[in-house]
Design an enzyme around this catalytic site. Structure first.
Site, PDB file in Angstrom:
ATOM      1  N   CYS A  69      20.920   6.946   8.440  1.00  0.00           N
ATOM      2  CA  CYS A  69      21.814   6.532   7.609  1.00  0.00           C
ATOM      3  C   CYS A  69      23.118   6.252   8.261  1.00  0.00           C
ATOM      4  O   CYS A  69      22.792   5.996   9.645  1.00  0.00           O
ATOM      5  CB  CYS A  69      22.210   7.614   6.337  1.00  0.00           C
ATOM      6  SG  CYS A  69      22.843   9.028   7.172  1.00  0.00           S
ATOM      7  N   ARG A  70      24.190   6.327   7.848  1.00  0.00           N
ATOM      8  CA  ARG A  70      25.396   6.147   8.524  1.00  0.00           C
ATOM      9  C   ARG A  70      25.752   7.159   9.639  1.00  0.00           C
ATOM     10  O   ARG A  70      26.049   6.830  10.703  1.00  0.00           O
ATOM     11  CB  ARG A  70      26.725   5.788   7.959  1.00  0.00           C
ATOM     12  CG  ARG A  70      27.882   5.278   8.415  1.00  0.00           C
ATOM     13  CD  ARG A  70      29.089   4.986   7.604  1.00  0.00           C
ATOM     14  NE  ARG A  70      30.180   4.751   8.240  1.00  0.00           N
ATOM     15  CZ  ARG A  70      31.096   5.744   8.698  1.00  0.00           C
ATOM     16  NH1 ARG A  70      30.973   6.903   8.196  1.00  0.00           N
ATOM     17  NH2 ARG A  70      32.342   5.374   9.282  1.00  0.00           N
TER      18      ARG A  70
END
Length: 107
Positions: A69-70
């Site tokens: 993810c980020r």
């Protein structure tokens, strides 16, 4: 966490796995489409966390799974969700795309 059913993995190790084209590993990005389009790792499948509950069956239970993810938070949530459905061999990429130092693809 004693009951954690996944392992944190460094981005450098993920890069090595990708470079070696390990066929026993799948890579899942759980960011939203707009984030993914801003820059993602080539060859990584997008299944946004918001859709994981209805799309988790697209993930092969027999393969090792690296979730991205980020920053590492949503991928951790995805690992928790997947482990609750019996998935094993789960890896959370520590630091997410913020820690990724290699090439990305922009759509």
């Amino acid at each position: 966490m004693l009951n954690q059913k996944w392992v944190d993995i460094m981005p450098e190790e993920v890069e090595n796995w990708l470079r070696n084209q390990r066929r026993d590993v799948q890579f899942i990005d759980v960011r939203e489409l707009a984030e993914y389009r801003e820059g993602h790792i080539k060859g990584v499948k997008l299944i946004p966390l918001s859709q994981l509950e209805v799309r988790y069956d697209e993930i092969d239970r027999k393969k090792e799974t690296v979730v991205i993810c980020r920053s590492g938070g949503r991928s951790r949530q995805a690992c928790e969700f997947l482990s609750s459905y019996g998935y094993r061999k789960l890896y959370n990429m520590s630091g997410g795309m913020l820690a990724w130092q290699s090439e990305t693809v922009i759509d």
